[in-house]
Structures are given as C-alpha cells and as structure tokens.
Write an enzyme that holds these catalytic residues in place. Structure first.
Site, short mmCIF file in Angstrom:
data_model
loop_
_atom_site.label_atom_id
_atom_site.label_comp_id
_atom_site.label_asym_id
_atom_site.label_seq_id
_atom_site.Cartn_x
_atom_site.Cartn_y
_atom_site.Cartn_z
N ASN A 1 0.77 -1.32 0.15
CA ASN A 1 -0.07 -0.05 -0.10
C ASN A 1 0.76 1.37 -0.18
O ASN A 1 0.36 2.33 -0.60
CB ASN A 1 -1.02 -0.01 1.17
CG ASN A 1 -1.99 1.28 0.97
OD1 ASN A 1 -2.82 1.58 0.21
ND2 ASN A 1 -1.54 2.30 2.54
N ASP B 1 1.06 6.66 0.19
CA ASP B 1 0.31 5.59 -0.60
C ASP B 1 1.01 5.36 -2.05
O ASP B 1 1.11 6.36 -2.40
CB ASP B 1 -1.15 5.62 -0.74
CG ASP B 1 -1.78 5.11 0.49
OD1 ASP B 1 -1.25 5.36 1.66
OD2 ASP B 1 -2.76 4.35 0.36
N ASP C 1 0.21 -7.05 3.62
CA ASP C 1 -0.26 -5.96 4.62
C ASP C 1 -1.21 -5.24 4.07
O ASP C 1 -1.03 -4.77 2.80
CB ASP C 1 0.94 -5.25 4.89
CG ASP C 1 0.59 -4.21 6.10
OD1 ASP C 1 0.32 -4.61 7.37
OD2 ASP C 1 0.71 -3.11 5.75
N GLU D 1 -4.20 -9.51 5.02
CA GLU D 1 -4.74 -8.62 6.19
C GLU D 1 -5.89 -7.88 5.97
O GLU D 1 -5.52 -6.92 5.36
CB GLU D 1 -3.59 -7.88 6.83
CG GLU D 1 -3.95 -7.50 8.02
CD GLU D 1 -3.28 -6.25 8.32
OE1 GLU D 1 -3.25 -5.69 9.63
OE2 GLU D 1 -2.67 -5.33 7.58
CA LIG Z 1 -4.06 2.98 -0.72
#
Ligand SMILES: [Ca+2]
Ligand SMILES: [Ca+2]
Length: 602
Positions: free
Chosen positions: A196, A258, A289, A330
């Site tokens: 991410n 991000d 993750d 996750e």
């Molecule tokens: Ca994102």
C-alpha cells in the site's frame, strides 16, 4: 466513545459494534497520529472502518482519483471474478501451522541488541527441527516474517528499498541462508509484503515529491489542492508536499505515502519485487499487509472493487511465477470477508473469529464455536488463517479477562479448528504485553533474563512475567504452556481429522461449555471445553446431524490441559450422524479442554 476506541486498540472489536467504533474513531483519533507508529496502528485503525463509507460526492472522487490515460487503462484491464471457489493445491497448508516472527525480537547473534537472521537460524530447531515426532520443537511448518527490508522504523512497515535486507537483520546472503536452513527442516517461508505504501524516505517518493516531472511522480497520489477529507483513522488523508506546493495521499500518516496502484508502472514495478522474492530469494509466499486499502476511490477508502480486481491480478501473477506460492492477506475487520473470495488471494486472516475467541475467553463463554461454523460455511475449503492475537494486538494472556487456564482453552481450541493457524512468537510461552506496540513486540524470553536474547542491551526491555514465561523454564515442565503448544501442533500435523477434516459443533445446554467434532476418513476428533471459571454440571451435547457414521464410539483422551485421569463414556451416534444428549462427564471442570480421539467400538 473515546474509551470505546481505546479499548478497540487494546483488544480488537472489544466494543462489539463496528458502527459504534467507527463513529468513535472518527471523532477521537488525533489527526497527528505519530508518524513513527502509524504503520503499527494500521490494522487497529482498520477495524474501525465502516462497511461502506458514506457516498462520496462526485467532486471528491474526482479529486482523489488520478485521471491519466494510464490510470484508466490499468483499471479497465483488471480481470473479472470467476464464480467457483477452488481448493488450494498447496499440500503443506492442509496440516500446517505458521509461526509469526518479529526478527528484531527473536534472537540476537552478535550482541548489538537487535535480533537478526543469524539469530533466527540459530533458533530454527525450536520452531521445527525437521523431526515430525519431535517433543522439543513446536513443529510449525511455516514461518511468517514481519518486514525485513530496509526501513527507518523499528517495525519495518515502511520500506526504503524492497530489495535489501534491513542492515540490523543482516545481509541478503544471510536471508538466503535462512531460507535454505528453513527448507531443510520442512519449514516454508512467508515474508510480509507491504504494497500500500512506502516510506517517505524511499527514493521513489523523494524524487516524486521534488520533481513534478519525475518518472516516479505518478507512483504516488499528488493533488494540487488538499481535498480535505479524513483518512479512515479520522486523521488527515492528504499531506503537504514538503518539497512543493501540492499534497500527497497517505492512508497511514504522512511518513507512509500511498502508492498509486492505478498506475501500470507501479504494478510492473511491484511485480518485479514479487518475482525477486519468489525467485531469487526462494520464499514460499507472502503475508500481504493492509490489502483493504490498495486502491482508494475518493472517500471510499476500503474494500473497493478496484482493490479486489488488483488482488485478483496480483494473485495470478504470483502463481505465474511460482504455482505453489501461498498468499494470505490482512483484511483487518470484523465484517464478513466473503467478498475477497473466491479467486483473489489464497486466504485471509479471520479477524472476526480471533475477536470472538478473545471475547469468549473474557466472558467465559463459547460463542466462538458458532462463529467458527459461520466462517467454515461461508468460506469453502477452509481457506482462512486462524489465530488468537498478532503483532497489532495485546498479547493474548494480557488481554482483559484472560487467565492462563482460559488461554490454554483458547489455544486448544484454535489449534483444533478449521483454517491455517498462526502462532505469534512468544504466545506459546505466555509472553505478556499490552500496547503501545513496542510492548507487544518485545524480545523473546528464552531464559529468565535478557541474556537469553542478547549479550548486549536489548533494543526494547523484556516484558514482565519472565520468571515463569520463558522457554528454558517451561521446556522441562510437562504440563507447561509450551509443551501444550508442541503437543497440539504436532497432533494437528499428524491427524487427518484436524488437517482439513469437516467441522460440526454440538449444541450445548450451557453456554459456558461447548464441544465440536472434526471428521475425516478414518479419523475423528472431539474437542470438549469449559471456558468459564465455574464448573459446568449435567451438560448435554447434541447435534442433529454430522459426518460421523452411525455407531458407538470409544473416546480416548489425547490432550487434557489439566492432566487429570478422566475417562469419557462412549459416544452414541445415530442416523445422519445425530447425537442426542451426550454428557461427557458429570462435571466439566472450570477452565478445562480435552481433545479426544473417537474410534468405533467394535
Ligand atoms: Ca492505498
Ligand atoms: Ca543483532
């Protein structure tokens, strides 16, 4: 409500109603979440995310979403879901147990106070010595390593280089040696893959933030003006570019910008990363993750269709590189995770079950048995990870309302439920620890003082309770928690009913006591528990149907957490596998758990 949010951080979902916690979090989380701990808060924040964020305005969605041609193309080419769930064709998962390791805290080989890869190699036999009948190793056949690449933080969920081992942990060659040593013992290796975001110190972001014309500019999500809405933490979603007049998106705090997964160049770049770890480093898969947040759509920040399409494509790519690679994601939420199946990642962690287990333990009830049934029914082929707590949650023995007997009952339960179990390092010796995060990730307690971990000064003080909760002490005690874990993990590994067998709970006449059946061909296990601090008398267990063939079954005790000499009466199974009013004993003692083998009485 603020208290509720704090409790949620301390124990997942302790407030129960995720809607309530959402509201609380949105109003009580400071916008200035400390950058250093943001990654650590990632998953806790995720639990408070609503099922669907309020409808975004067209304007907000437009400002947040990159609108380049490339972005449109990437979104348009993502593949569609197939409809049929498939069993995993990864043999080790079926009877597997994974062990989650924080390398910095496992074992320090060179006295600098930080655990490292050579230290982990030195302790591999503790996890699995390669002997399937060992009584001295846990018997886990899989290790999940929390992030191990270069990072400015102690926890590593913010990398500056996806290709280089953190210098505190060793070298890339040390890692290769670790994988080789693990494989020799039959241990599969999963690494944490953080897709991410990167660290703000990553060279990509450094270049992107300094130069609007950088090829890395569109690796991240820049906006000329701050759209002004919050992230799912209730904190800022956009941060001022320190090297420009614009803003960048960061779900987990300004230190963790991000990545822009709508940019095909990011997809290609990260496929390179994936290939490197699977091929050059020879890992066996990934724990992924924070996958709920890969592609935000304006204020719709979690569980978006684009995120799921991306996971579907990533999964295909991973299998194309290594067909038997395993992936587990996750998705930290108490909401159903069915929409992440059937053809995205192989598995996801069952946070709702873990939450229910902790709650059941605290309240002395057995509600998790039904939660496990719902999960089992809704996610075919037992494709999910089961656990008690992980590195983002209070240590199980330190969770409110959990005592050692209750923990033993919980351990016996989750290691005999469907799904792939994950043991968080130190859980098996009852290590304590409550947040802040450093305190739930403290050095492994090999002996009764720090010298078991390092000859130097540990990066973080060891936790309390070390006199009793250490490996050396428990190793020699047959009834210790450590030896219970060893027994249960080996039993799971060697028992077909526990390795992929069907799951049928009994109905119980008292909510403090419960029981269930695991069944495979020629292998039947019954688990009986009393979670409460009171004895349970005159309990009757019944089931309307099950997979057990009709007949009379003799019950043999394989595990009894209290090591008593109790015997159980035969179990009578009628048509359709029905059982009517089985009373395993006059009184099921407080804090007890039994794993029984059922064999047809001739
Ligand atoms: Ca994102
Ligand atoms: Ca070290």
């Amino acid at each position: 409500m603020a208290v509720c949010w704090l409790v949620t951080l301390l124990a997942l979902g302790a407030c129960g109603d995720s809607t309530a916690t959402t509201t609380a979090s949105a109003t009580s989380v400071p916008a200035t979440t400390a950058p250093a701990t943001t990654a650590a808060f990632t998953t806790a924040a995720a639990t408070t995310a609503p099922a669907t964020t309020p409808a975004t305005t067209a304007a907000a969605a437009t400002t947040a979403a990159p609108t380049t041609q490339a972005a449109t193309t990437a979104a348009a080419t993502t593949s569609a879901a197939t409809t049929q769930a498939q069993p995993l064709n990864i043999p080790w998962v079926k009877n597997g147990t994974c062990y989650e390791v924080f390398v910095r805290s496992f074992f320090d080989s060179n006295g600098d106070g930080n655990g490292d890869l050579n230290g982990l190699i030195a302790k591999l036999d503790y996890i699995n010595d390669g002997n399937p009948n060992s009584t001295k190793s846990l018997g886990a056949n899989c290790i999940w390593l929390m992030p191990i690449t270069s990072s400015p933080s102690y926890h590593g969920y913010d990398t500056t280089d996806y290709y280089t081992i953190n210098k505190d942990y060793g070298t890339n060659d040390d890692f290769k040696k670790f994988v080789s040593e693990a494989h020799k013992r039959g241990i599969k290796v999963l690494t944490d893959l953080v897709l991410n975001h990167t660290s703000k110190d990553h060279p990509w972001f450094q270049q992107a933030s300094a130069d609007p014309n950088s090829p890395y500019r569109n690796y991240y999500i820049f906006q000329p003006n701050n759209p002004g809405y919050d992230n799912l933490n209730g904190g800022k979603a956009f941060y001022k570019n320190p090297k420009g007049n614009d803003y960048y998106f960061a779900q987990f705090g300004g230190d963790l910008p991000d990545l822009n997964w709508r940019n095909p160049a990011v997809v290609t770049e990260m496929e390179k990363v994936i290939k490197y770890w699977l091929s050059d480093m020879d890992v066996d898969g990934f724990r992924l993750d924070a996958v709920r947040y890969l592609i935000e759509d304006g204020q719709n920040q979690a569980d978006t269709p684009e995120t799921k399409a991306l996971l579907r494509d990533l999964s295909k790519y991973i299998k194309s590189v290594k067909p038997d690679a395993f992936t587990i994601g996750e998705v930290y939420t108490n909401l159903p995770i069915d929409s992440y199946y059937p053809d995205q990642l192989d598995e996801y962690f069952a946070f709702n079950l873990a939450d229910q287990m902790v709650k059941s333990g605290a309240s002395g009830t057995t509600g998790f048995i039904d939660t496990a049934k719902t999960l089992y029914n809704s996610l075919p082929y037992q494709r999910y990870g089961v656990f008690l707590t992980n590195h983002d949650q209070n240590r199980i023995l330190d969770a409110p309302g959990i005592s050692l007997p209750k923990m033993q009952v919980l351990a016996t339960s989750y290691l005999t439920l469907p799904g792939l179990p994950f043991v968080y390092y130190g859980e098996e010796i009852g290590m304590l620890g409550r947040k802040p995060d450093e305190k739930i990730r403290t050095p492994m307690q090999w002996t009764d003082d720090k010298s078991g971990f390092t000859t130097g000064t540990p990066w973080e003080d060891l936790n309390t309770g070390i006199t009793q909760y250490n490996v050396a002490y428990q190793d020699g005690k047959p009834d210790s928690l450590l030896n219970l874990y060893r027994k249960l993990i080996h039993l799971r590994s060697n028992t077909p009913a526990l390795a992929g067998g069907t799951y049928t709970p009994f109905e119980s006449t008292n909510f403090i006591a419960g029981a269930y059946i695991r069944h495979a061909e020629n292998s039947n296990i019954m688990v009986v528990i009393n979670m409460d601090t009171s004895d349970a008398t005159a309990i009757k267990f019944s089931m309307k149907s099950s997979d057990l063939p009709p007949g009379e079954y003799k019950a043999t005790v394989l595990v009894d957490i209290n090591n008593t000499n109790v015997t159980f009466p035969n179990l009578t199974v009628g048509a359709n596998g029905a059982v009517s009013g089985y009373t395993p004993m006059a009184t099921i003692p407080a804090g007890s758990a039994y794993v029984l083998e059922l064999k047809k009485a001739s």
